[in-house]
Design a protein around this motif. Structure first.
Motif, mmCIF file in Angstrom:
data_model
loop_
_atom_site.group_PDB
_atom_site.id
_atom_site.type_symbol
_atom_site.label_atom_id
_atom_site.label_comp_id
_atom_site.label_asym_id
_atom_site.label_seq_id
_atom_site.Cartn_x
_atom_site.Cartn_y
_atom_site.Cartn_z
ATOM 1 N N GLU A 77 0.764 -1.163 -0.083
ATOM 2 C CA GLU A 77 -0.131 0.287 0.091
ATOM 3 C C GLU A 77 0.800 1.288 0.053
ATOM 4 N N VAL A 78 2.007 1.178 0.532
ATOM 5 C CA VAL A 78 3.087 2.238 0.766
ATOM 6 C C VAL A 78 3.363 2.661 -0.782
ATOM 7 N N LEU A 79 3.592 1.368 -1.604
ATOM 8 C CA LEU A 79 4.115 1.364 -3.014
ATOM 9 C C LEU A 79 3.074 2.102 -3.846
ATOM 10 N N ALA A 80 1.773 1.664 -3.659
ATOM 11 C CA ALA A 80 0.577 2.123 -4.562
ATOM 12 C C ALA A 80 0.472 3.503 -4.226
ATOM 13 N N HIS A 81 0.882 4.006 -2.769
ATOM 14 C CA HIS A 81 0.014 5.321 -2.437
ATOM 15 C C HIS A 81 1.452 6.286 -3.163
ATOM 16 N N LYS A 82 2.537 5.960 -2.913
ATOM 17 C CA LYS A 82 3.623 6.738 -3.742
ATOM 18 C C LYS A 82 3.432 6.973 -5.224
ATOM 19 N N ALA A 83 3.354 5.858 -5.687
ATOM 20 C CA ALA A 83 3.166 5.859 -7.203
ATOM 21 C C ALA A 83 2.032 6.643 -7.593
ATOM 22 N N GLY A 84 0.809 6.642 -6.747
ATOM 23 C CA GLY A 84 -0.491 7.461 -7.106
ATOM 24 C C GLY A 84 -0.009 8.930 -6.997
ATOM 25 N N GLN A 85 0.964 9.008 -6.014
ATOM 26 C CA GLN A 85 1.070 10.637 -5.810
ATOM 27 C C GLN A 85 2.099 10.979 -6.744
ATOM 28 N N ALA A 86 2.906 10.268 -7.425
ATOM 29 C CA ALA A 86 3.869 10.857 -8.428
ATOM 30 C C ALA A 86 3.571 11.061 -9.956
ATOM 31 N N ILE A 87 2.504 10.024 -10.165
ATOM 32 C CA ILE A 87 2.104 9.866 -11.279
ATOM 33 C C ILE A 87 0.866 10.424 -12.034
ATOM 34 N N GLU A 88 0.464 11.263 -12.751
ATOM 35 C CA GLU A 88 -0.659 11.811 -13.303
ATOM 36 C C GLU A 88 -0.934 11.164 -14.666
ATOM 37 N N LEU A 89 -2.181 11.028 -14.975
ATOM 38 C CA LEU A 89 -2.551 10.658 -16.392
ATOM 39 C C LEU A 89 -2.483 11.857 -17.210
ATOM 40 N N PRO A 90 -1.650 11.838 -18.209
ATOM 41 C CA PRO A 90 -1.432 12.944 -19.220
ATOM 42 C C PRO A 90 -2.441 13.150 -20.380
ATOM 43 N N ASP A 91 -2.479 14.280 -20.834
ATOM 44 C CA ASP A 91 -3.220 14.411 -21.779
ATOM 45 C C ASP A 91 -2.259 15.355 -22.831
ATOM 46 N N SER A 92 -1.520 14.821 -23.754
ATOM 47 C CA SER A 92 -0.805 15.502 -24.667
ATOM 48 C C SER A 92 -1.324 15.672 -26.079
ATOM 49 N N GLY A 93 -2.400 14.911 -26.448
ATOM 50 C CA GLY A 93 -3.023 14.796 -27.708
ATOM 51 C C GLY A 93 -2.753 13.801 -28.593
ATOM 52 N N SER A 94 -1.593 13.052 -28.054
ATOM 53 C CA SER A 94 -1.147 11.732 -28.907
ATOM 54 C C SER A 94 -0.893 10.590 -28.019
ATOM 55 N N SER B 38 -6.441 3.146 -20.680
ATOM 56 C CA SER B 38 -7.277 4.117 -20.678
ATOM 57 C C SER B 38 -6.664 4.975 -21.819
ATOM 58 N N LEU B 39 -5.347 5.237 -21.811
ATOM 59 C CA LEU B 39 -4.780 6.111 -22.906
ATOM 60 C C LEU B 39 -4.792 5.248 -24.407
ATOM 61 N N VAL B 40 -4.556 4.092 -24.343
ATOM 62 C CA VAL B 40 -4.874 3.343 -25.511
ATOM 63 C C VAL B 40 -6.562 3.604 -26.224
ATOM 64 N N GLU B 41 -7.534 3.511 -25.338
ATOM 65 C CA GLU B 41 -8.799 3.640 -25.664
ATOM 66 C C GLU B 41 -9.163 5.078 -25.874
ATOM 67 N N LYS B 42 -8.297 5.852 -25.417
ATOM 68 C CA LYS B 42 -8.599 7.336 -25.763
ATOM 69 C C LYS B 42 -7.868 7.533 -27.081
ATOM 70 N N ALA B 43 -6.910 6.945 -27.383
ATOM 71 C CA ALA B 43 -6.272 7.004 -28.861
ATOM 72 C C ALA B 43 -7.066 6.268 -29.849
ATOM 73 N N ILE B 44 -7.617 5.300 -29.480
ATOM 74 C CA ILE B 44 -8.626 4.819 -30.304
ATOM 75 C C ILE B 44 -9.936 5.678 -30.746
ATOM 76 N N GLY B 45 -10.263 6.316 -29.747
ATOM 77 C CA GLY B 45 -11.473 7.342 -30.000
ATOM 78 C C GLY B 45 -11.155 8.426 -30.649
ATOM 79 N N ARG B 46 -9.839 8.809 -30.926
ATOM 80 C CA ARG B 46 -9.333 9.883 -31.586
ATOM 81 C C ARG B 46 -9.025 9.455 -33.005
ATOM 82 N N GLY B 47 -9.152 8.152 -33.175
ATOM 83 C CA GLY B 47 -8.697 7.531 -34.529
ATOM 84 C C GLY B 47 -7.472 7.595 -34.899
ATOM 85 N N GLU B 48 -6.713 7.504 -33.811
ATOM 86 C CA GLU B 48 -5.035 7.617 -33.758
ATOM 87 C C GLU B 48 -4.437 6.193 -34.017
ATOM 88 N N LEU B 49 -5.105 5.309 -33.051
ATOM 89 C CA LEU B 49 -4.815 3.755 -33.292
ATOM 90 C C LEU B 49 -6.064 3.228 -33.846
#
Length: 198
Positions: A66-83, A138-149
């Motif tokens: 749980e320490v690992l999951a908590h620290k990983a969650g603090q450090a990493i955001e889901l990005p939205d660069s457009g690709s 989630s990133l894959v599905e978003k890219a499919i929705g954009r028609g990118e993949l």
């Protein structure tokens, strides 16, 4: 923000005490390492009775999971660069930066624990693995929705490519996990997504 693990055992957790225990466990980890850390030492650092920790976690490994999951969650955001490639590069850059610190030896130690304990292995899948895979999915599905993949892109294959590479490098330390690795792996995953559907 990446989803955080929820309480799964015992009575409802007091938020303040729960946070104190996670912080204490991380402090002990930084000072003494995983092998030397004990529930007694963590309880003393947190200012709680060790029975409080055992009410919420079965032992040291689930607590540090749980320490690992908590620290990983603090450090990493889901990005939205457009690709997809850009998003995956940013996600992996943050992930690799997090696991290249105190979390790297912890992840190795927990990997060794899960090989010997089926119940703990299931905890790792629930608390850490499935949530990380969900982020890439989630990133894959978003890219499919954009028609990118292509719509036929298999998100699970992409997850395997990404996390298989990450864990291989974590365990054997034969090659770095850095920004360059994140860029290369994102490009490889992007190419695989396109090639696998042809």
């Amino acid at each position: 923000m990446i989803e955080q693990p929820s309480a799964t055992r015992g009575r409802p957790r007091d938020t303040k005490t729960h946070g104190a225990i996670l912080r204490a466990a991380f402090t002990v980890l930084e000072c003494e390492g995983y092998a030397a850390a004990t529930i007694e030492r963590i309880a003393a650092e947190a200012g709680v009775a060790k029975q409080t920790i055992y009410r919420w976690w079965k032992g040291k490994a689930p607590l540090f999971m749980e320490v690992l999951a908590h620290k990983a969650g603090q450090a990493i955001e889901l990005p939205d660069s457009g690709s997809f490639k850009g998003d995956l590069t940013l996600l992996l850059t943050g992930t690799f930066a997090a696991v290249s610190t105190t979390l790297r030896p912890l992840m190795r130690a927990l990997a060794a624990e899960l090989l010997q304990d089926d119940d703990f292995a299931e905890t790792v899948r629930d608390v850490f693995v499935r949530r990380r895979r969900a982020n890439v999915r989630s990133l894959v599905e978003k890219a499919i929705g954009r028609g990118e993949l292509p719509v036929e892109t298999d998100p699970e294959l992409i997850c395997d490519i990404v996390f298989g590479t990450m864990w291989y490098r974590l365990m054997f330390d034969h090659s770095p996990l850095d920004k360059a690795a994140a860029e290369q792996l994102a490009a490889a995953a992007n190419a695989a997504a396109v090639y696998a559907t042809k």
